[in-house]
Scaffold this motif. Structure first.
Motif, short mmCIF file in Angstrom:
data_model
loop_
_atom_site.label_atom_id
_atom_site.label_comp_id
_atom_site.label_asym_id
_atom_site.label_seq_id
_atom_site.Cartn_x
_atom_site.Cartn_y
_atom_site.Cartn_z
N SER A 9 -4.32 -12.11 -3.07
CA SER A 9 -3.91 -11.10 -4.03
C SER A 9 -4.32 -9.71 -3.57
O SER A 9 -5.26 -9.53 -2.77
CB SER A 9 -4.48 -11.40 -5.41
OG SER A 9 -5.88 -11.27 -5.40
N ARG A 10 -3.60 -8.72 -4.06
CA ARG A 10 -3.89 -7.32 -3.78
C ARG A 10 -3.39 -6.52 -4.96
O ARG A 10 -2.54 -7.00 -5.73
CB ARG A 10 -3.29 -6.84 -2.46
CG ARG A 10 -1.79 -6.55 -2.46
CD ARG A 10 -0.95 -7.81 -2.53
NE ARG A 10 0.46 -7.57 -2.39
CZ ARG A 10 1.31 -7.36 -3.41
NH1 ARG A 10 0.88 -7.31 -4.63
NH2 ARG A 10 2.59 -7.19 -3.18
N SER A 11 -3.90 -5.33 -5.13
CA SER A 11 -3.47 -4.48 -6.25
C SER A 11 -3.47 -3.03 -5.82
O SER A 11 -4.18 -2.64 -4.89
CB SER A 11 -4.37 -4.69 -7.46
OG SER A 11 -5.69 -4.29 -7.16
N TYR A 12 -2.68 -2.24 -6.53
CA TYR A 12 -2.57 -0.82 -6.23
C TYR A 12 -3.49 -0.04 -7.15
O TYR A 12 -3.49 -0.24 -8.36
CB TYR A 12 -1.13 -0.35 -6.41
CG TYR A 12 -0.93 1.10 -6.09
CD1 TYR A 12 -1.13 1.59 -4.81
CD2 TYR A 12 -0.52 1.99 -7.08
CE1 TYR A 12 -0.94 2.92 -4.51
CE2 TYR A 12 -0.32 3.33 -6.79
CZ TYR A 12 -0.54 3.79 -5.50
OH TYR A 12 -0.35 5.11 -5.21
N GLU A 50 3.83 2.99 -5.27
CA GLU A 50 3.20 1.68 -5.41
C GLU A 50 4.00 0.57 -4.73
O GLU A 50 3.46 -0.22 -3.96
CB GLU A 50 3.02 1.34 -6.89
CG GLU A 50 2.40 -0.02 -7.12
CD GLU A 50 2.15 -0.33 -8.59
OE1 GLU A 50 1.65 -1.44 -8.87
OE2 GLU A 50 2.44 0.51 -9.45
#
Length: 88
Positions: A9-12, A50
């Motif tokens: 997982s990754r997020s901005y 994003e």
């Protein structure tokens, strides 16, 4: 132990203009961020938003994780911000 990335997982982070992700060294969680300047260097034609940054992270994830692992091997901190300079 060595650094692994079992969670993809990754997020901005809008405020920091970077993508966040984590690695693990045994039971320790290591926080990483990739700054927008690094994303722009990896894929100059990608949108500077994003969606563009997340897409760049996804296509460059192997290289990003390699750079993250090298940074961690050098200093063994619990948090890193990777910038364009880290990507040579």
């Amino acid at each position: 132990m060595s650094l692994t990335f079992p969670n993809r997982s990754r997020s901005y982070d809008e405020a920091g203009k970077r993508i966040r992700f984590v690695g693990h060294d045994g039971m320790f969680q290591i926080s990483f961020s990739v700054a927008a300047d690094a994303m722009a260097k990896m894929q100059p034609a990608a949108a500077a938003n994003e969606a563009g940054y997340l897409a760049t992270f996804d296509t460059q994830s192997s290289a990003i994780r390699d750079v993250a692992a090298k940074a961690y091997d050098r200093t063994r901190k619990s948090m890193y911000v990777l910038t364009a300079a880290d990507f040579g």
